[in-house]
Design a protein around this motif. Structure first.
Motif, PDB file in Angstrom:
ATOM      1  N   ALA A  20     -15.784  25.460  38.140  1.00 40.57           N
ATOM      2  CA  ALA A  20     -15.864  24.803  36.841  1.00 40.57           C
ATOM      3  C   ALA A  20     -14.572  24.088  36.480  1.00 40.57           C
ATOM      4  O   ALA A  20     -14.525  23.308  35.530  1.00 40.57           O
ATOM      5  N   GLY A  26     -15.004  20.598  39.491  1.00 42.69           N
ATOM      6  CA  GLY A  26     -16.244  19.998  39.949  1.00 42.69           C
ATOM      7  C   GLY A  26     -16.222  19.742  41.445  1.00 42.69           C
ATOM      8  O   GLY A  26     -15.196  19.867  42.115  1.00 42.69           O
ATOM      9  N   THR A  77     -16.523  11.013  38.258  1.00 40.43           N
ATOM     10  CA  THR A  77     -17.576  11.986  37.992  1.00 40.43           C
ATOM     11  C   THR A  77     -17.808  12.850  39.219  1.00 40.43           C
ATOM     12  O   THR A  77     -17.535  12.437  40.353  1.00 40.43           O
ATOM     13  N   GLY A 130     -18.203  21.730  37.156  1.00 42.00           N
ATOM     14  CA  GLY A 130     -18.102  21.749  35.712  1.00 42.00           C
ATOM     15  C   GLY A 130     -18.563  23.087  35.173  1.00 42.00           C
ATOM     16  O   GLY A 130     -18.970  23.983  35.929  1.00 42.00           O
ATOM     17  N   ALA A 180     -19.699  16.781  36.022  1.00 40.67           N
ATOM     18  CA  ALA A 180     -18.607  16.682  35.060  1.00 40.67           C
ATOM     19  C   ALA A 180     -17.963  15.305  35.134  1.00 40.67           C
ATOM     20  O   ALA A 180     -18.135  14.569  36.103  1.00 40.67           O
ATOM     21  N   TYR A 190     -14.081  13.855  35.025  1.00 39.08           N
ATOM     22  CA  TYR A 190     -12.741  14.393  35.163  1.00 39.08           C
ATOM     23  C   TYR A 190     -11.692  13.299  35.057  1.00 39.08           C
ATOM     24  O   TYR A 190     -11.942  12.116  35.275  1.00 39.08           O
ATOM     25  N   ILE A 242     -10.962  18.542  33.745  1.00 44.90           N
ATOM     26  CA  ILE A 242     -12.327  18.237  33.329  1.00 44.90           C
ATOM     27  C   ILE A 242     -12.292  17.845  31.849  1.00 44.90           C
ATOM     28  O   ILE A 242     -11.815  18.599  31.011  1.00 44.90           O
ATOM     29  N   SER A 244     -18.145  18.517  30.596  1.00 46.78           N
ATOM     30  CA  SER A 244     -19.106  19.176  31.482  1.00 46.78           C
ATOM     31  C   SER A 244     -20.510  18.912  30.965  1.00 46.78           C
ATOM     32  O   SER A 244     -20.789  19.097  29.774  1.00 46.78           O
TER      33      SER A 244
END
Length: 455
Positions: free
Chosen positions: A25, A28, A46, A51, A57, A59, A69, A72
């Motif tokens: 998370a 990603g 992306t 995420g 996500a 970023y 990030i 999310s």
């Protein structure tokens, strides 16, 4: 392994890895789309997975490789599986697409560099509509008219894909529905805009040879098949990537079949060369606020086209004794036979204050050192009211002209949103005649109020 890297490559060929994506998370994974650089110098992209909810996500990555990030996805509200990259729009915000959303067919979203997220449009997941989005989403672009253009890989009525236009506020128009029986299917890659203002792209399936086409779409939806691939030794077949446009205006692309060895080819396609100023035939003259056809006397007007000017400039230093210029750096505009007041010029766009043109059809021409453009007709009306916008927000200030918009709308600028009880000024154009009549062609005196002549 699903792990991939972000790298830096110097022009001399020195490669350095700046980041290794994980599967958590915190950063990603599966970053399929390309990186873009924001106005703050950081890189943005992306991931289709990872995420907080492991469905993708957005970023931020510094050039030194520090990843954060900034959003999310959670599917039910804002979508999932963003497989395409982001674009940096004229307002500094980032726009992108997701491949899915709960009970829908994907989304188009806007996110500021600070992470303020807005779902701008949700595609219905139904073959009974003309704007269905199914399968991997392709990058969108922002054209010189300020609108966003893109494609979907599926869609009704034929289920073969679409080309669409969307305003930054989220109003979507389908420009073309592909049909495998009549033209092609499965458009690939982002469309590119030519110097003529039209859009060009590839579809992977269909055409005379059944192996894909090169196509042209006008901003108003006119569609032309420019070339059907045939999988011969002198041709290619199919494509999984889009086109790029060189500085010369030539389009380049690749196919994954065909060519001399039947394993793919690279090709070029030369677009028409426009040497003089040319106003776009579709939405070439529009309100500078609504970007819709129709103008009024003394309203702000935007002219879109090609070779309109050799530079970008404004009238900031061109007002003499309060008189507005009718020529800026050798560029002038005629509307209905009268000289417009030229505020902004660039190769693809001119903004002017319309002269006192009468209601009805009026011819518009642009003159510069390259010559005079062909005339384009525009309809003048007594009123064509529209508010200017910052993205999806109406331009609003307080009486002291401080910006009345929620904080985060502009990168690096602290703003305060309007609240109940505030007095605010909304900015627009096309509200019609005033009483008393405002003096044309000069800066309006500050000691006089000019109210609209009618409600």
């Amino acid at each position: 392994s699903n792990k991939v890297t972000a790298f830096k490559l110097t022009p001399s060929g020195t490669l350095a890895t700046i980041y290794n994506f994980g599967t958590s998370a915190t950063d990603g994974w599966a970053p399929y789309g390309p990186l873009v650089q924001g106005s703050d110098g950081n890189l943005y992209g992306t991931t289709a997975r990872g995420g907080a909810n492991d469905i993708g996500a957005v970023y931020q990555m510094t050039t030194a490789g520090v990843v954060t990030i900034i959003h999310s996805f959670n599917n039910s509200v804002d979508g999932a599986d963003p497989e395409a990259g982001l674009i940096v729009a004229a307002d500094g915000s980032l726009y992108g697409t997701t491949n899915a959303i709960l009970n829908g067919g994907g989304t188009i979203f806007r996110i500021t560099l600070a992470g303020t997220f807005t779902t701008v449009y949700t595609f219905p997941k139904s073959y009974g509509t003309t704007t269905t989005l199914e399968g991997p989403t392709i990058e969108i672009i922002q054209a010189n008219d300020g609108n966003l253009y893109g494609t979907t890989v599926a869609g009704a009525p034929a289920g073969s894909g679409t080309v669409f236009r969307m305003t930054p506020a989220g109003a979507l128009t389908t420009l073309h529905n592909f049909n495998i029986q009549t033209d092609a299917s499965d458009p690939v890659g982002a469309v590119v805009q030519g110097s003529d203002g039209n859009f060009y792209g590839e579809a992977a399936v269909g055409g005379v040879g059944g192996t894909g086409i090169l196509y042209e779409v006008t901003p108003c939806g006119g569609f032309t098949v420019l070339h059907s691939f045939s999988a011969t030794s002198t041709d290619g077949a199919g494509s999984r990537n889009g086109l790029i446009k060189a500085a010369t205006g030539v389009l380049y692309g690749t196919t994954y079949r065909g060519g001399t060895n039947q394993v793919g080819a690279a090709f070029s396609y030369a677009l028409p060369v426009i040497t003089g100023p040319s106003i776009a035939l579709c939405n070439g003259v529009v309100s500078a606020a609504s970007f819709q056809p129709g103008i009024s006397a003394y309203s702000w007007v935007t002219i879109n086209g090609t070779n309109l000017a050799s530079m970008t400039d404004t009238w900031a230093k061109a007002i003499v004794n309060g008189n507005l210029p009718t020529m800026l750096d050798g560029v002038s505009v005629s509307i209905g036979g009268l000289s417009a007041y030229v505020y902004y010029i660039s190769p693809t766009q001119i903004n002017v204050l319309a002269p006192g043109v009468a209601d009805g059809a009026a011819a518009v021409t642009v003159m510069n050192s390259l010559g005079t453009s062909a005339a384009v007709s525009v309809t003048a009306q007594n009123v064509t009211p529209a508010f200017f916008q910052w993205g999806s927000y109406t331009v609003a200030t307080r009486p002291d002209f401080s910006l009345a918009v929620k904080n985060g709308t502009f990168t690096g600028v602290t703003t305060v949103a309007a609240k109940p009880g505030d007095v605010i000024i909304l900015w627009g154009t096309g509200f019609g005649p005033t009483m008393p009549a405002a003096p044309p062609g000069v800066e309006v005196p500050s000691n006089t109020s000019y109210a609209t002549a009618s409600q």
